[in-house]
Motif scaffolding. Structure first.
Motif, PDB file in Angstrom:
ATOM      1  N   ALA A  58      41.129  37.578  45.417  1.00  0.00           N
ATOM      2  CA  ALA A  58      40.865  37.039  43.964  1.00  0.00           C
ATOM      3  C   ALA A  58      39.578  37.513  43.285  1.00  0.00           C
ATOM      4  CB  ALA A  58      40.762  35.445  43.821  1.00  0.00           C
ATOM      5  N   LEU A  59      38.483  37.561  44.008  1.00  0.00           N
ATOM      6  CA  LEU A  59      37.247  38.254  43.688  1.00  0.00           C
ATOM      7  C   LEU A  59      37.545  39.735  43.148  1.00  0.00           C
ATOM      8  CD1 LEU A  59      34.355  37.964  42.852  1.00  0.00           C
ATOM      9  CD2 LEU A  59      33.813  38.206  45.092  1.00  0.00           C
ATOM     10  N   ILE A  60      38.055  40.424  44.168  1.00  0.00           N
ATOM     11  CA  ILE A  60      38.519  41.752  44.036  1.00  0.00           C
ATOM     12  C   ILE A  60      39.463  42.021  42.454  1.00  0.00           C
ATOM     13  CG2 ILE A  60      39.427  44.019  44.811  1.00  0.00           C
ATOM     14  CD1 ILE A  60      38.569  42.892  47.668  1.00  0.00           C
ATOM     15  N   THR A  61      40.322  41.251  42.587  1.00  0.00           N
ATOM     16  CA  THR A  61      41.284  41.205  41.489  1.00  0.00           C
ATOM     17  C   THR A  61      40.511  40.922  40.088  1.00  0.00           C
ATOM     18  OG1 THR A  61      43.143  40.378  42.863  1.00  0.00           O
ATOM     19  CG2 THR A  61      43.468  40.150  40.589  1.00  0.00           C
ATOM     20  N   SER A  62      39.531  39.924  40.194  1.00  0.00           N
ATOM     21  CA  SER A  62      38.478  39.658  39.228  1.00  0.00           C
ATOM     22  C   SER A  62      37.688  40.993  38.487  1.00  0.00           C
ATOM     23  CB  SER A  62      37.571  38.550  39.238  1.00  0.00           C
ATOM     24  OG  SER A  62      38.293  37.299  39.650  1.00  0.00           O
ATOM     25  N   VAL A  63      37.204  41.531  39.475  1.00  0.00           N
ATOM     26  CA  VAL A  63      36.297  42.680  39.059  1.00  0.00           C
ATOM     27  C   VAL A  63      37.247  43.866  38.682  1.00  0.00           C
ATOM     28  CG1 VAL A  63      34.543  44.480  39.735  1.00  0.00           C
ATOM     29  CG2 VAL A  63      34.418  42.066  40.613  1.00  0.00           C
ATOM     30  N   LEU A  64      38.424  43.925  39.420  1.00  0.00           N
ATOM     31  CA  LEU A  64      39.217  45.409  38.775  1.00  0.00           C
ATOM     32  C   LEU A  64      39.907  44.749  37.293  1.00  0.00           C
ATOM     33  CD1 LEU A  64      40.926  46.298  42.071  1.00  0.00           C
ATOM     34  CD2 LEU A  64      39.200  47.265  40.880  1.00  0.00           C
ATOM     35  N   SER A  65      40.113  43.525  37.052  1.00  0.00           N
ATOM     36  CA  SER A  65      40.754  43.107  35.840  1.00  0.00           C
ATOM     37  C   SER A  65      39.803  43.529  34.880  1.00  0.00           C
ATOM     38  CB  SER A  65      40.995  41.584  35.901  1.00  0.00           C
ATOM     39  OG  SER A  65      42.172  41.375  36.730  1.00  0.00           O
ATOM     40  N   VAL A  66      38.322  43.086  34.774  1.00  0.00           N
ATOM     41  CA  VAL A  66      37.349  43.312  33.868  1.00  0.00           C
ATOM     42  C   VAL A  66      37.172  44.844  33.706  1.00  0.00           C
ATOM     43  CG1 VAL A  66      35.006  43.024  33.332  1.00  0.00           C
ATOM     44  CG2 VAL A  66      36.069  41.085  34.418  1.00  0.00           C
ATOM     45  N   LEU A  67      37.225  45.724  34.633  1.00  0.00           N
ATOM     46  CA  LEU A  67      37.033  46.888  34.670  1.00  0.00           C
ATOM     47  C   LEU A  67      38.145  47.668  33.895  1.00  0.00           C
ATOM     48  CD1 LEU A  67      35.732  47.868  37.976  1.00  0.00           C
ATOM     49  CD2 LEU A  67      34.280  47.917  35.870  1.00  0.00           C
TER      50      LEU A  67
END
Length: 477
Positions: A58-67
């Motif tokens: 979920a944390l990885i998804t958060s960062v990739l979503s913002v990018l």
């Protein structure tokens, strides 16, 4: 390793798919609202990944979503740079929200998983408790220790998916092929469980239940010991009662003839005794001596019967000859009618013991018959049994006494007629020792019949039907 790589690849694919779907939705809605404001849709992707895969994905998804949002929808587009400070704040807020949502969803997922695990454990414990309760109930319904152990083993085999389970109270032995040995921590004996494993065998269940099963085995062993002690105490109590009854009966039955003999012997010493009185006294001593000897013989026979030491000498035996001989030995003038078929089959039995049986039955029938009414001896052959009946027409045996009529020292028609109460007990012992059976048929108004039966057996080759014997004194044939 390959499994780990495959699992990581699946998670990465799900993250990419979630971000792609969220990106497509934002692109479709961009003409109607600011792209940065629509970035909240990425929270749905983060939430989905957190629920399915946990906190780190979920944390990885958060960062990739913002990018992704910055790269595709924030000016300048297609660059990882931000021209307006407002957009920076919005992206930071989105990142923080995504991280928080992922964290909360992961915690919820973890607690849900823990609750499911606890539910599974509780369900397993409930099933195991029910299994043990059912096993205990089924065990208590059995009587012998072997039946109880078999019941426990069968239920354990069903619950654990084993082909079979046997429980042995012994030193450990080599298991049979396909079996494994599980020690049971029994407090009372060295106990082992031998499990024939099957395709669905659950060893963990067997190991978890080893302690409770050992407790059930302890209960079964304790029940067996208690039952044995109770049986021993009951047997000792019955033996004491029987001994008291025997001593009472013997002391009573021995006292009369001994008193008569002593009185007669004392009277014979008197000089004034006439020749007639002397003859009467000698006859009385003779009769009482014979009565005493018969009582001693009866007691010896009963003791052999009770000890299982009758040991009949079985041979071909003609029941008609035996009945006639038994009737002829009785020194009585009472009429006896014998009407047995001349072709009555031979039986395999001890003729001397059967003669004793019929002597007792005939003597008993004479004792309770009216003076002029003959005792009848009849018989016949059925499909499986040869039967001889001794019938009297005196008063019958009360219904409440019929179940006890073959007990030693029991007098079914009262004690006023004399006798030791051993005759019928001896009859039953000798008949059953020779493979036969004896039955009572009695009517209060029409007398009593004792039926002695023996199995029909193949007759010896060349055996002729017995000839009709001449009449014996007091016997009509």
């Amino acid at each position: 390793m390959w499994a780990s790589l495959r699992s990581a690849g699946v998670i990465a694919a799900e993250i990419v798919a979630a971000i792609a779907i969220a990106t497509g939705i934002i692109a479709a809605l961009e003409p109607t609202a600011p792209a940065v404001g629509l970035g909240i849709i990425y929270l749905l992707a983060v939430l989905a990944i957190a629920i399915r895969r946990g906190e780190l994905p979920a944390l990885i998804t958060s960062v990739l979503s913002v990018l992704t949002l910055n790269y595709l929808f924030v000016t300048p587009r297609h660059h990882l740079s931000i021209s307006h400070s407002r957009d920076v704040v919005e992206l930071v807020v989105l990142l923080i929200a995504s991280v928080v949502v992922g964290r909360l969803a992961s915690i919820a997922r973890q607690r849900t998983a823990e609750a499911e695990d606890r539910a599974l454990v509780a369900s397993a414990h409930e099933r195991e408790a029910k299994l043990l309760a059912d096993t205990a109930a089924a065990t208590l319904a059995r009587t012998s220790l072997s039946e109880q152990l078999e019941s426990i083993g069968n239920r354990m085999a069903t619950a654990a998916g084993a082909d079979s389970v046997r429980i042995a109270i012994e030193s450990p032995a080599d298991p049979a092929p396909g079996e494994e040995t599980v020690p049971l921590p029994s407090r009372r004996a060295s106990t082992w469980m031998y499990v024939a494993t099957g395709s669905g065998y659950d060893r963990d269940l067997v190991e978890r239940l080893a302690g409770p099963v050992a407790g059930l085995v302890d209960v079964a062993v304790e029940r067996e010991q208690v039952a044995r002690r109770a049986a021993d105490a009951e047997a000792a109590n019955r033996a004491e009662i029987a001994k008291t009854a025997i001593l009472h009966a013997i002391s009573h039955d021995l006292r009369s003839p001994i008193t008569a003999i002593r009185t007669g012997a004392s009277a014979l010493r008197t000089p004034a005794v006439t020749a007639t009185e002397r003859a009467d006294l000698i006859a009385s001593i003779d009769a009482e001596s014979a009565r005493l000897a018969k009582l001693v013989d009866d007691l010896l026979d009963l003791s052999r019967i009770e000890a299982g030491a009758v040991a009949p000498q079985a041979d071909w035996c003609d029941l008609q000859d035996v009945a006639v001989s038994a009737a002829g030995r009785l020194s009585t003038g009472h009429p006896i009618e014998i009407s047995l078929p001349s072709d009555l089959p031979l039986v395999r039995a001890d003729a001397a013991q059967l003669e004793r049986v019929f002597s007792n039955l005939i003597e008993n029938a004479i004792k309770f018959s009216p003076p002029a009414t003959p005792v009848q001896i009849t018989g016949g052959t059925g499909p499986a049994w040869v039967t001889v009946r001794v019938i009297d027409h005196g008063r019958g045996i009360p219904r409440e006494h019929r179940l006890r009529i073959f007990e030693p020292f029991f007098r079914g028609r009262g004690s006023g007629t004399g006798g030791s109460g051993l005759g019928l007990a001896i009859c039953r012992g000798f008949v059953e020792a020779n493979g036969g059976r004896i039955a009572l048929q009695s009517d209060i108004e029409h007398g009593t019949s004792f039926a002695v039966s023996f199995p029909v057996v193949a007759q010896p080759p060349g055996e002729q039907a017995p000839a009709v014997l001449p009449s014996t004194t007091g016997v009509e044939r």
